[in-house]
Design a protein around this motif. Sequence first.
Motif, mmCIF file in Angstrom:
data_model
loop_
_atom_site.group_PDB
_atom_site.id
_atom_site.type_symbol
_atom_site.label_atom_id
_atom_site.label_comp_id
_atom_site.label_asym_id
_atom_site.label_seq_id
_atom_site.Cartn_x
_atom_site.Cartn_y
_atom_site.Cartn_z
ATOM 1 N N LEU A 1 9.197 -7.638 4.444
ATOM 2 C CA LEU A 1 9.288 -7.400 3.002
ATOM 3 C C LEU A 1 8.660 -8.551 2.216
ATOM 4 O O LEU A 1 8.011 -8.336 1.196
ATOM 5 N N SER A 2 8.842 -9.775 2.728
ATOM 6 C CA SER A 2 8.237 -10.922 2.070
ATOM 7 C C SER A 2 6.714 -10.793 2.030
ATOM 8 O O SER A 2 6.080 -11.082 1.014
ATOM 9 N N ARG A 3 6.113 -10.350 3.138
ATOM 10 C CA ARG A 3 4.657 -10.183 3.175
ATOM 11 C C ARG A 3 4.208 -9.127 2.167
ATOM 12 O O ARG A 3 3.188 -9.299 1.492
ATOM 13 N N VAL A 4 4.970 -8.050 2.067
ATOM 14 C CA VAL A 4 4.635 -7.005 1.083
ATOM 15 C C VAL A 4 4.749 -7.567 -0.331
ATOM 16 O O VAL A 4 3.871 -7.350 -1.184
ATOM 17 N N GLY A 5 5.815 -8.309 -0.587
ATOM 18 C CA GLY A 5 6.001 -8.894 -1.906
ATOM 19 C C GLY A 5 4.875 -9.840 -2.285
ATOM 20 O O GLY A 5 4.384 -9.824 -3.417
ATOM 21 N N LEU A 6 4.426 -10.647 -1.326
ATOM 22 C CA LEU A 6 3.318 -11.572 -1.593
ATOM 23 C C LEU A 6 2.044 -10.805 -1.922
ATOM 24 O O LEU A 6 1.284 -11.198 -2.813
ATOM 25 N N GLN A 7 1.784 -9.717 -1.206
ATOM 26 C CA GLN A 7 0.595 -8.914 -1.490
ATOM 27 C C GLN A 7 0.666 -8.309 -2.882
ATOM 28 O O GLN A 7 -0.335 -8.292 -3.615
ATOM 29 N N ARG A 8 1.835 -7.835 -3.263
ATOM 30 C CA ARG A 8 1.985 -7.249 -4.600
ATOM 31 C C ARG A 8 1.783 -8.318 -5.677
ATOM 32 O O ARG A 8 1.130 -8.073 -6.696
ATOM 33 N N ARG A 9 2.334 -9.508 -5.423
ATOM 34 C CA ARG A 9 2.182 -10.586 -6.404
ATOM 35 C C ARG A 9 0.718 -10.992 -6.541
ATOM 36 O O ARG A 9 0.212 -11.188 -7.646
ATOM 37 N N GLU A 10 0.021 -11.128 -5.411
ATOM 38 C CA GLU A 10 -1.397 -11.491 -5.448
ATOM 39 C C GLU A 10 -2.229 -10.431 -6.160
ATOM 40 O O GLU A 10 -3.254 -10.735 -6.774
ATOM 41 N N ALA A 11 -1.769 -9.182 -6.098
ATOM 42 C CA ALA A 11 -2.477 -8.086 -6.766
ATOM 43 C C ALA A 11 -2.096 -7.956 -8.240
ATOM 44 O O ALA A 11 -2.601 -7.064 -8.936
ATOM 45 N N GLY A 12 -1.213 -8.834 -8.708
ATOM 46 C CA GLY A 12 -0.793 -8.775 -10.101
ATOM 47 C C GLY A 12 0.269 -7.734 -10.382
ATOM 48 O O GLY A 12 0.580 -7.477 -11.549
ATOM 49 N N ARG A 13 0.853 -7.174 -9.347
ATOM 50 C CA ARG A 13 1.901 -6.160 -9.518
ATOM 51 C C ARG A 13 3.259 -6.863 -9.455
ATOM 52 O O ARG A 13 4.029 -6.727 -8.515
ATOM 53 N N HIS A 14 3.527 -7.645 -10.498
ATOM 54 C CA HIS A 14 4.627 -8.595 -10.442
ATOM 55 C C HIS A 14 6.003 -7.936 -10.456
ATOM 56 O O HIS A 14 6.919 -8.410 -9.770
ATOM 57 N N ALA A 15 6.169 -6.899 -11.230
ATOM 58 C CA ALA A 15 7.477 -6.239 -11.280
ATOM 59 C C ALA A 15 7.827 -5.651 -9.913
ATOM 60 O O ALA A 15 8.974 -5.759 -9.443
ATOM 61 N N GLU A 16 6.831 -5.057 -9.250
ATOM 62 C CA GLU A 16 7.063 -4.517 -7.917
ATOM 63 C C GLU A 16 7.355 -5.651 -6.930
ATOM 64 O O GLU A 16 8.235 -5.525 -6.065
ATOM 65 N N ALA A 17 6.620 -6.745 -7.048
ATOM 66 C CA ALA A 17 6.843 -7.890 -6.155
ATOM 67 C C ALA A 17 8.261 -8.416 -6.303
ATOM 68 O O ALA A 17 8.936 -8.705 -5.300
ATOM 69 N N LEU A 18 8.729 -8.532 -7.551
ATOM 70 C CA LEU A 18 10.079 -9.041 -7.777
ATOM 71 C C LEU A 18 11.120 -8.155 -7.105
ATOM 72 O O LEU A 18 12.037 -8.654 -6.436
ATOM 73 N N ALA A 19 10.979 -6.850 -7.251
ATOM 74 C CA ALA A 19 11.935 -5.920 -6.639
ATOM 75 C C ALA A 19 11.941 -6.070 -5.127
ATOM 76 O O ALA A 19 13.008 -6.031 -4.487
#
Length: 216
Positions: A19-37
Amino acid sequence: GTQIEEAYAGGRITDAEGLSRVGLQRREAGRHAEALAIFEQALALRPGDPDLQYNRLLTLRDLGRLDAFNAALDTFAKQFPRDARAHSLRGRLLADAGMMAEALVAFDAAVAINPENPTTQNNRATALARLGRYAEAARGFEAVCALQPSYQNAAFFAAASHSMADAPAAAARWARFCLDKGLAQPEAFRTDPLFANLRASAFWDGARGEPRASAQ
Protein backbone atom coordinates in the motif's frame (compact mmCIF):
# COMPACT_ATOMS: atom_id res chain seq x y z
CA GLY A 1 4.21 1.16 -11.75
CA THR A 2 1.39 -0.07 -13.96
CA GLN A 3 1.62 -3.57 -12.49
CA ILE A 4 1.34 -2.20 -8.96
CA GLU A 5 -1.71 -0.13 -9.93
CA GLU A 6 -3.34 -3.15 -11.59
CA ALA A 7 -2.65 -5.32 -8.55
CA TYR A 8 -4.13 -2.67 -6.26
CA ALA A 9 -7.19 -2.24 -8.47
CA GLY A 10 -7.68 -6.00 -8.42
CA GLY A 11 -7.58 -6.12 -4.65
CA ARG A 12 -4.32 -8.05 -4.57
CA ILE A 13 -2.39 -5.46 -2.53
CA THR A 14 -3.52 -5.44 1.06
CA ASP A 15 -0.26 -5.33 3.04
CA ALA A 16 1.24 -2.13 4.45
CA GLU A 17 4.39 -2.25 2.32
CA GLY A 18 2.48 -2.71 -0.92
CA LEU A 19 0.00 0.00 0.00
CA SER A 20 2.90 2.33 0.74
CA ARG A 21 4.25 1.82 -2.80
CA VAL A 22 0.82 2.59 -4.26
CA GLY A 23 0.54 5.69 -2.10
CA LEU A 24 3.95 6.94 -3.23
CA GLN A 25 2.98 6.47 -6.88
CA ARG A 26 -0.23 8.40 -6.36
CA ARG A 27 1.63 11.20 -4.59
CA GLU A 28 4.25 11.41 -7.35
CA ALA A 29 1.40 11.62 -9.87
CA GLY A 30 -0.13 14.54 -7.99
CA ARG A 31 -3.12 12.50 -6.84
CA HIS A 32 -2.67 13.64 -3.27
CA ALA A 33 -6.11 12.96 -1.83
CA GLU A 34 -5.94 9.37 -3.08
CA ALA A 35 -2.39 9.02 -1.73
CA LEU A 36 -3.48 10.22 1.70
CA ALA A 37 -6.30 7.68 1.86
CA ILE A 38 -3.91 4.88 0.90
CA PHE A 39 -1.25 5.92 3.42
CA GLU A 40 -3.92 5.99 6.11
CA GLN A 41 -5.07 2.52 5.02
CA ALA A 42 -1.48 1.31 5.41
CA LEU A 43 -1.11 3.02 8.78
CA ALA A 44 -4.16 1.20 10.07
CA LEU A 45 -2.14 -1.98 9.51
CA ARG A 46 1.19 -0.62 10.75
CA PRO A 47 0.56 2.46 12.92
CA GLY A 48 4.10 2.67 14.29
CA ASP A 49 5.86 2.87 10.91
CA PRO A 50 7.83 6.16 10.75
CA ASP A 51 8.12 6.12 6.95
CA LEU A 52 4.37 5.76 6.50
CA GLN A 53 3.79 8.51 9.06
CA TYR A 54 6.27 10.79 7.27
CA ASN A 55 4.72 10.19 3.85
CA ARG A 56 1.31 10.97 5.32
CA LEU A 57 2.81 14.21 6.69
CA LEU A 58 4.14 15.24 3.29
CA THR A 59 0.81 14.47 1.66
CA LEU A 60 -1.10 16.59 4.17
CA ARG A 61 1.27 19.43 3.30
CA ASP A 62 0.69 18.82 -0.42
CA LEU A 63 -3.05 19.11 0.17
CA GLY A 64 -2.65 22.39 2.08
CA ARG A 65 -4.25 20.90 5.18
CA LEU A 66 -1.95 22.89 7.44
CA ASP A 67 -3.77 22.41 10.74
CA ALA A 68 -3.78 18.64 10.31
CA PHE A 69 -0.21 18.78 9.05
CA ASN A 70 1.06 20.77 12.04
CA ALA A 71 -0.71 18.46 14.48
CA ALA A 72 0.71 15.39 12.72
CA LEU A 73 4.19 16.92 12.67
CA ASP A 74 4.06 17.52 16.43
CA THR A 75 2.92 13.94 16.96
CA PHE A 76 5.66 12.59 14.69
CA ALA A 77 8.36 14.57 16.54
CA LYS A 78 7.16 13.25 19.90
CA GLN A 79 6.74 9.68 18.68
CA PHE A 80 10.11 9.56 16.89
CA PRO A 81 12.38 12.01 18.74
CA ARG A 82 15.52 10.59 17.09
CA ASP A 83 14.19 11.00 13.54
CA ALA A 84 15.85 14.06 11.99
CA ARG A 85 13.20 14.37 9.28
CA ALA A 86 10.68 16.05 11.56
CA HIS A 87 13.14 18.79 12.50
CA SER A 88 14.29 19.23 8.89
CA LEU A 89 10.72 19.52 7.65
CA ARG A 90 9.80 22.02 10.35
CA GLY A 91 12.92 24.01 9.55
CA ARG A 92 12.11 24.20 5.85
CA LEU A 93 8.59 25.40 6.59
CA LEU A 94 9.88 28.07 8.97
CA ALA A 95 12.51 29.14 6.43
CA ASP A 96 9.86 29.40 3.71
CA ALA A 97 7.90 31.65 6.07
CA GLY A 98 10.97 33.88 6.54
CA MET A 99 11.43 32.81 10.17
CA MET A 100 15.14 32.09 9.79
CA ALA A 101 16.18 32.16 13.47
CA GLU A 102 13.47 29.64 14.32
CA ALA A 103 14.38 27.58 11.25
CA LEU A 104 18.00 27.44 12.39
CA VAL A 105 16.95 25.98 15.75
CA ALA A 106 15.13 23.20 13.91
CA PHE A 107 18.06 22.59 11.54
CA ASP A 108 20.47 22.49 14.50
CA ALA A 109 18.33 19.76 16.03
CA ALA A 110 18.30 17.80 12.76
CA VAL A 111 22.10 18.02 12.41
CA ALA A 112 22.58 16.93 16.02
CA ILE A 113 20.61 13.77 15.26
CA ASN A 114 21.97 13.09 11.77
CA PRO A 115 25.25 14.92 11.11
CA GLU A 116 26.13 12.60 8.21
CA ASN A 117 23.29 13.81 6.00
CA PRO A 118 24.50 16.45 3.49
CA THR A 119 20.99 17.83 2.93
CA THR A 120 20.53 18.40 6.66
CA GLN A 121 23.90 20.13 6.89
CA ASN A 122 23.15 22.23 3.79
CA ASN A 123 19.82 23.40 5.20
CA ARG A 124 21.60 24.57 8.35
CA ALA A 125 24.38 26.34 6.43
CA THR A 126 21.83 28.08 4.19
CA ALA A 127 19.94 29.35 7.24
CA LEU A 128 23.16 30.71 8.73
CA ALA A 129 23.96 32.51 5.47
CA ARG A 130 20.47 34.00 5.29
CA LEU A 131 20.95 35.26 8.85
CA GLY A 132 24.19 36.96 7.79
CA ARG A 133 26.32 34.65 9.93
CA TYR A 134 28.72 34.10 7.06
CA ALA A 135 31.76 32.67 8.87
CA GLU A 136 29.58 29.97 10.45
CA ALA A 137 27.78 29.42 7.14
CA ALA A 138 31.14 28.88 5.41
CA ARG A 139 32.07 26.17 7.90
CA GLY A 140 28.64 24.65 7.41
CA PHE A 141 28.99 24.47 3.63
CA GLU A 142 32.48 23.01 4.09
CA ALA A 143 30.89 20.28 6.23
CA VAL A 144 28.50 19.55 3.36
CA CYS A 145 31.41 19.25 0.93
CA ALA A 146 33.25 16.93 3.31
CA LEU A 147 30.28 14.58 3.09
CA GLN A 148 29.58 15.05 -0.63
CA PRO A 149 31.97 17.36 -2.55
CA SER A 150 29.65 17.85 -5.52
CA TYR A 151 26.51 18.50 -3.46
CA GLN A 152 24.38 21.07 -5.30
CA ASN A 153 26.11 24.46 -4.88
CA ALA A 154 27.73 23.80 -1.50
CA ALA A 155 31.31 24.53 -2.64
CA PHE A 156 30.19 27.71 -4.42
CA PHE A 157 28.40 28.93 -1.31
CA ALA A 158 31.38 27.99 0.85
CA ALA A 159 33.42 30.36 -1.34
CA ALA A 160 30.70 33.02 -1.25
CA SER A 161 30.28 32.81 2.52
CA HIS A 162 34.02 33.13 3.09
CA SER A 163 34.05 36.16 0.80
CA MET A 164 31.14 37.75 2.63
CA ALA A 165 32.92 37.04 5.92
CA ASP A 166 35.94 38.91 4.47
CA ALA A 167 38.11 35.79 4.49
CA PRO A 168 39.47 36.08 0.93
CA ALA A 169 42.14 33.38 1.23
CA ALA A 170 39.51 30.76 2.04
CA ALA A 171 37.14 32.23 -0.54
CA ALA A 172 39.82 31.94 -3.22
CA ARG A 173 40.60 28.36 -2.21
CA TRP A 174 36.97 27.29 -2.56
CA ALA A 175 36.50 29.28 -5.75
CA ARG A 176 39.49 27.47 -7.25
CA PHE A 177 37.97 24.18 -6.09
CA CYS A 178 34.74 25.04 -7.93
CA LEU A 179 36.59 25.95 -11.11
CA ASP A 180 38.89 22.92 -11.02
CA LYS A 181 35.96 20.54 -10.47
CA GLY A 182 33.68 22.23 -13.01
CA LEU A 183 31.17 23.19 -10.30
CA ALA A 184 30.92 26.86 -11.35
CA GLN A 185 31.75 29.09 -14.28
CA PRO A 186 34.47 31.79 -13.96
CA GLU A 187 31.92 34.50 -14.80
CA ALA A 188 30.14 33.90 -11.52
CA PHE A 189 33.19 34.96 -9.53
CA ARG A 190 33.79 37.98 -11.79
CA THR A 191 30.32 39.46 -11.46
CA ASP A 192 28.45 38.11 -8.44
CA PRO A 193 28.22 40.72 -5.62
CA LEU A 194 28.86 37.91 -3.11
CA PHE A 195 32.50 37.93 -4.25
CA ALA A 196 33.17 41.67 -3.99
CA ASN A 197 35.52 41.15 -1.04
CA LEU A 198 37.42 38.44 -2.91
CA ARG A 199 37.78 40.63 -6.00
CA ALA A 200 39.09 43.50 -3.86
CA SER A 201 41.74 41.31 -2.23
CA ALA A 202 45.26 40.16 -3.07
CA PHE A 203 43.76 36.72 -3.80
CA TRP A 204 42.20 37.96 -7.05
CA ASP A 205 43.99 38.07 -10.39
CA GLY A 206 42.42 41.13 -11.98
CA ALA A 207 44.13 40.57 -15.33
CA ARG A 208 42.76 37.07 -15.73
CA GLY A 209 39.58 37.65 -13.78
CA GLU A 210 40.14 34.59 -11.61
CA PRO A 211 40.97 33.81 -7.97
CA ARG A 212 44.64 33.28 -7.19
CA ALA A 213 45.95 30.22 -5.40
CA SER A 214 47.86 32.53 -3.06
CA ALA A 215 48.27 36.25 -2.40
CA GLN A 216 50.74 38.22 -4.49
